[in-house]
Design a protein around this motif. Structure first.
Motif, PDB file in Angstrom:
ATOM      1  N   LYS A 304       0.835  -1.207   0.000  1.00  7.86           N
ATOM      2  CA  LYS A 304       0.000   0.000   0.000  1.00  7.86           C
ATOM      3  C   LYS A 304       0.866   1.252   0.000  1.00  7.86           C
ATOM      4  CE  LYS A 304      -3.700   2.245   2.649  1.00  7.86           C
ATOM      5  NZ  LYS A 304      -4.575   2.128   3.865  1.00  7.86           N
ATOM      6  N   GLU A 305       1.926   1.231   0.780  1.00  9.02           N
ATOM      7  CA  GLU A 305       2.827   2.372   0.828  1.00  9.02           C
ATOM      8  C   GLU A 305       3.506   2.584  -0.521  1.00  9.02           C
ATOM      9  OE1 GLU A 305       5.807   4.004   4.149  1.00  9.02           O
ATOM     10  OE2 GLU A 305       6.498   2.111   3.247  1.00  9.02           O
ATOM     11  N   TRP A 306       3.928   1.504  -1.160  1.00 10.04           N
ATOM     12  CA  TRP A 306       4.576   1.601  -2.470  1.00 10.04           C
ATOM     13  C   TRP A 306       3.619   2.220  -3.498  1.00 10.04           C
ATOM     14  CZ3 TRP A 306       9.643   0.378  -3.575  1.00 10.04           C
ATOM     15  CH2 TRP A 306      10.011   0.407  -4.922  1.00 10.04           C
ATOM     16  N   LYS A 307       2.368   1.773  -3.467  1.00  8.04           N
ATOM     17  CA  LYS A 307       1.375   2.322  -4.388  1.00  8.04           C
ATOM     18  C   LYS A 307       1.198   3.817  -4.165  1.00  8.04           C
ATOM     19  CE  LYS A 307      -3.425   1.776  -5.932  1.00  8.04           C
ATOM     20  NZ  LYS A 307      -4.710   1.069  -5.723  1.00  8.04           N
ATOM     21  N   MET A 308       1.206   4.239  -2.894  1.00 12.17           N
ATOM     22  CA  MET A 308       1.090   5.661  -2.591  1.00 12.17           C
ATOM     23  C   MET A 308       2.263   6.436  -3.180  1.00 12.17           C
ATOM     24  SD  MET A 308       1.004   7.603   1.129  1.00 12.17           S
ATOM     25  CE  MET A 308       2.736   7.231   1.443  1.00 12.17           C
ATOM     26  N   TRP A 309       3.478   5.904  -3.036  1.00 14.69           N
ATOM     27  CA  TRP A 309       4.652   6.567  -3.597  1.00 14.69           C
ATOM     28  C   TRP A 309       4.527   6.701  -5.113  1.00 14.69           C
ATOM     29  CZ3 TRP A 309       8.504   3.001  -0.557  1.00 14.69           C
ATOM     30  CH2 TRP A 309       8.574   3.431   0.766  1.00 14.69           C
ATOM     31  N   GLU A 310       4.075   5.637  -5.761  1.00 20.37           N
ATOM     32  CA  GLU A 310       3.920   5.678  -7.219  1.00 20.37           C
ATOM     33  C   GLU A 310       2.905   6.740  -7.635  1.00 20.37           C
ATOM     34  OE1 GLU A 310       5.015   1.217  -8.805  1.00 20.37           O
ATOM     35  OE2 GLU A 310       2.972   1.559  -8.067  1.00 20.37           O
ATOM     36  N   GLU A 311       1.817   6.832  -6.896  1.00 23.70           N
ATOM     37  CA  GLU A 311       0.795   7.827  -7.214  1.00 23.70           C
ATOM     38  C   GLU A 311       1.321   9.242  -6.995  1.00 23.70           C
ATOM     39  OE1 GLU A 311      -2.408   6.594  -4.715  1.00 23.70           O
ATOM     40  OE2 GLU A 311      -3.113   5.040  -6.115  1.00 23.70           O
ATOM     41  N   GLN A 312       2.074   9.435  -5.930  1.00 27.01           N
ATOM     42  CA  GLN A 312       2.649  10.749  -5.655  1.00 27.01           C
ATOM     43  C   GLN A 312       3.651  11.139  -6.732  1.00 27.01           C
ATOM     44  OE1 GLN A 312       4.177   9.851  -1.747  1.00 27.01           O
ATOM     45  NE2 GLN A 312       2.545  10.997  -0.727  1.00 27.01           N
ATOM     46  N   ILE A 313       4.491  10.189  -7.118  1.00 24.40           N
ATOM     47  CA  ILE A 313       5.490  10.448  -8.163  1.00 24.40           C
ATOM     48  C   ILE A 313       4.800  10.776  -9.485  1.00 24.40           C
ATOM     49  CG2 ILE A 313       7.143   9.251  -9.661  1.00 24.40           C
ATOM     50  CD1 ILE A 313       8.494  10.219  -7.202  1.00 24.40           C
ATOM     51  N   ALA A 314       3.713  10.064  -9.793  1.00 18.73           N
ATOM     52  CA  ALA A 314       2.977  10.315 -11.028  1.00 18.73           C
ATOM     53  C   ALA A 314       2.391  11.726 -11.030  1.00 18.73           C
ATOM     54  CB  ALA A 314       1.875   9.274 -11.205  1.00 18.73           C
ATOM     55  N   LEU A 315       1.873  12.157  -9.891  1.00 17.08           N
ATOM     56  CA  LEU A 315       1.304  13.501  -9.783  1.00 17.08           C
ATOM     57  C   LEU A 315       2.363  14.563 -10.064  1.00 17.08           C
ATOM     58  CD1 LEU A 315      -1.163  15.293  -8.845  1.00 17.08           C
ATOM     59  CD2 LEU A 315      -0.070  15.293  -6.603  1.00 17.08           C
ATOM     60  N   VAL A 316       3.525  14.421  -9.422  1.00 14.81           N
ATOM     61  CA  VAL A 316       4.604  15.396  -9.613  1.00 14.81           C
ATOM     62  C   VAL A 316       5.133  15.327 -11.038  1.00 14.81           C
ATOM     63  CG1 VAL A 316       6.888  16.119  -8.846  1.00 14.81           C
ATOM     64  CG2 VAL A 316       5.227  15.272  -7.174  1.00 14.81           C
ATOM     65  N   GLY A 317       5.304  14.113 -11.556  1.00 14.05           N
ATOM     66  CA  GLY A 317       5.819  13.946 -12.914  1.00 14.05           C
ATOM     67  C   GLY A 317       4.907  14.532 -13.966  1.00 14.05           C
ATOM     68  N   ASN A 318       3.610  14.321 -13.820  1.00 19.92           N
ATOM     69  CA  ASN A 318       2.658  14.862 -14.790  1.00 19.92           C
ATOM     70  C   ASN A 318       2.657  16.385 -14.783  1.00 19.92           C
ATOM     71  OD1 ASN A 318       1.807  12.340 -15.676  1.00 19.92           O
ATOM     72  ND2 ASN A 318       0.142  12.202 -14.184  1.00 19.92           N
ATOM     73  N   ALA A 319       2.805  16.958 -13.598  1.00 19.73           N
ATOM     74  CA  ALA A 319       2.869  18.419 -13.505  1.00 19.73           C
ATOM     75  C   ALA A 319       4.114  18.949 -14.204  1.00 19.73           C
ATOM     76  CB  ALA A 319       2.862  18.845 -12.043  1.00 19.73           C
ATOM     77  N   ALA A 320       5.247  18.267 -13.993  1.00 18.95           N
ATOM     78  CA  ALA A 320       6.509  18.724 -14.591  1.00 18.95           C
ATOM     79  C   ALA A 320       6.490  18.618 -16.105  1.00 18.95           C
ATOM     80  CB  ALA A 320       7.668  17.922 -14.022  1.00 18.95           C
ATOM     81  N   LYS A 321       6.035  17.487 -16.635  1.00 17.46           N
ATOM     82  CA  LYS A 321       6.104  17.296 -18.085  1.00 17.46           C
ATOM     83  C   LYS A 321       4.992  18.026 -18.836  1.00 17.46           C
ATOM     84  CE  LYS A 321       3.817  12.732 -18.126  1.00 17.46           C
ATOM     85  NZ  LYS A 321       4.059  11.284 -18.344  1.00 17.46           N
ATOM     86  N   SER A 322       4.110  18.674 -18.101  1.00 14.50           N
ATOM     87  CA  SER A 322       3.116  19.527 -18.769  1.00 14.50           C
ATOM     88  C   SER A 322       3.765  20.818 -19.279  1.00 14.50           C
ATOM     89  CB  SER A 322       1.970  19.857 -17.806  1.00 14.50           C
ATOM     90  OG  SER A 322       2.399  20.720 -16.763  1.00 14.50           O
ATOM     91  N   VAL A 323       4.986  21.088 -18.825  1.00 17.59           N
ATOM     92  CA  VAL A 323       5.738  22.248 -19.290  1.00 17.59           C
ATOM     93  C   VAL A 323       6.509  21.844 -20.546  1.00 17.59           C
ATOM     94  CG1 VAL A 323       7.492  23.961 -18.718  1.00 17.59           C
ATOM     95  CG2 VAL A 323       5.955  23.099 -16.934  1.00 17.59           C
ATOM     96  N   PRO A 324       6.335  22.525 -21.674  1.00 18.86           N
ATOM     97  CA  PRO A 324       7.045  22.169 -22.910  1.00 18.86           C
ATOM     98  C   PRO A 324       8.555  22.133 -22.708  1.00 18.86           C
ATOM     99  CG  PRO A 324       5.329  23.778 -23.356  1.00 18.86           C
ATOM    100  CD  PRO A 324       5.415  23.670 -21.869  1.00 18.86           C
ATOM    101  N   GLY A 325       9.162  21.049 -23.198  1.00 16.12           N
ATOM    102  CA  GLY A 325      10.612  20.907 -23.093  1.00 16.12           C
ATOM    103  C   GLY A 325      11.063  20.046 -21.933  1.00 16.12           C
TER     104      GLY A 325
END
Length: 409
Positions: A304-325
């Motif tokens: 459960k903890e691992w899944k939470m980390w993956e979800e958190q990382i996905a949230l941050v990653g999606n925000a970052a890659k929404s910026v062109p480049g």
């Protein structure tokens, strides 16, 4: 600031562990009504606090202790006990939890390395313990062998005992270096894939030559199985940091393994004074806190903890890659800090901001945020982990990272 109400609420959801029940009634030491009013000491001192999206770095004070650990520390602070008796009883419980023959709480993984080696050198001889680090003329062996690829700064812990550390590259060189002065073989698990002799072959060599072997696993939890994997593999001593993934006191560690080496290591530990380990003192609060941290770590739902980390990382990653480049990639290190890690890099032509500048902007924001270095040699990359975030802080990190990247575009 952890309030009494929050402590009780958090503990009420936790099953009975090691005699600590998850209710205020069963834990009378949770009554902190007599403590002084809360003060913002860091603010008063002018010390910066920050959101830790970097990891369990000692310079960043490791991890945050669980409320249950804080409660155990407060409990221990209210009574006197004999230090050796507490170490005996806590060590016995920890050993049973991690399927080890013997265990002791140390003041970090570094001290576990030093102290474990003293046990090898001295055996049960108190006079030899008092002689360390002056080995000449004592009859103690004087050399430890390790791989050149494992020459990390923390290997200095071996030299504290006065031994000469020999470095080798290959199996052939390792076996050739073994002689009648060889006290121990030393392996650093974080560098397992950097050397020409890897973890299982290394212990096989030690066993073939009837030599004790120690492995440094300071940052190797998670996965939880590592707490017993290496002793079952045959390593005589395994050293862990207590203030990283286990979430115990930052100044605590674990030395696990064979009683024939670790019990004599106690001769070089406090409360004994005339030894190399006297300055590596660990107090009753940290000893009990480390035990409780381990109990709760073993009991948690790791999937459960691992899944939470993956979800958190996905949230941050999606925000970052929404910026062109911006390009993102998630990796999990094979050993050491084995957790989902977000690598963020960007096109310098589209975002002419160096990683150093970006980190500085995150650091100077409100709240202040710390992230880690990116790929070596790449001035336009950082890395982020979420395992040290307080749940909800991933949203802050995502928003601020996107904002800073966008400002540089």
């Amino acid at each position: 600031m952890i309030t009494r109400r929050k402590l009780i609420r958090n503990l009420s959801a936790v099953p009975l562990l090691g005699g600590l029940a998850g209710t205020a009634k069963a834990l009378p030491f949770l009554d902190v009504s007599s403590t002084a009013p809360a003060k913002d000491y860091f603010k008063e001192l002018g010390v910066r606090t920050f959101v830790n999206a970097a990891g369990t770095y000692t310079a960043m004070t490791g991890s945050l202790m669980l409320p249950e650990v804080l409660a155990a520390i407060q409990y221990a602070s209210k009574d006197f006990v004999m230090l050796d008796e507490l170490q005996d009883k806590v060590g016995k419980r920890i050993a049973s939890l991690v399927h080890s023959e013997y265990a002791v709480v140390t003041s970090g993984a570094f001290s576990a390395i030093t102290l474990g080696l003293t046990g090898v050198l001295t055996g049960p001889d108190e006079k030899k313990a008092a002689a360390i680090p002056h080995l000449e003329g004592t009859g103690m062996k004087t050399e430890v062998i390790m791989l050149k690829a494992h020459d990390i700064p923390y290997a200095h812990a071996l030299k504290n005992t006065g031994v000469k550390v020999l470095q080798v590259d290959t199996r052939e060189e390792l076996e050739k270096a073994i002689n009648d002065q060889t006290a121990m073989l030393f392996f650093v698990n974080a560098n397992n894939f950097d050397g020409k002799v890897q973890v299982e072959e290394f212990i096989q060599i030690a066993k073939a030559h009837n030599l004790p072997a120690m492995i440094d696993c300071a940052a190797d939890v998670p996965p939880v199985e590592n707490l017993w994997r290496f002793t079952k593999m045959g390593y005589d001593m395994v050293c862990f940091s207590g203030g990283k993934g286990i979430r115990g006191p930052q100044s605590a560690g674990l030395l696990l393994g064979a009683e024939k080496y670790i019990k004599p290591a106690r001769l070089s530990m406090a409360p004994r004074g005339n030894t190399v380990g006297r300055g590596m003192k660990i107090n009753k609060e940290e000893i009990l806190g480390m035990m409780v941290a381990l109990e709760y770590y073993l009991a948690k739902d790791h999937a459960k903890e691992w899944k939470m980390w993956e979800e958190q990382i996905a949230l941050v990653g999606n925000a970052a890659k929404s910026v062109p480049g911006v390009v993102t990639e998630v990796k999990v290190p094979a050993v050491a800090n084995h957790i989902p890690t977000l690598h963020v890099s960007w096109d310098e032509k589209k975002i002419p901001v160096t990683a150093a500048d970006l980190r500085d902007r995150l650091r100077k924001g409100n709240p202040s945020i710390e992230v880690a270095d990116g790929q070596p040699g790449n001035k336009y990359a950082i890395s982020i982990t979420t395992w040290m975030l307080v749940p909800g802080q991933e949203k802050i990190v995502a928003a601020r990272l996107k904002e800073v990247l966008s400002q540089g575009a």
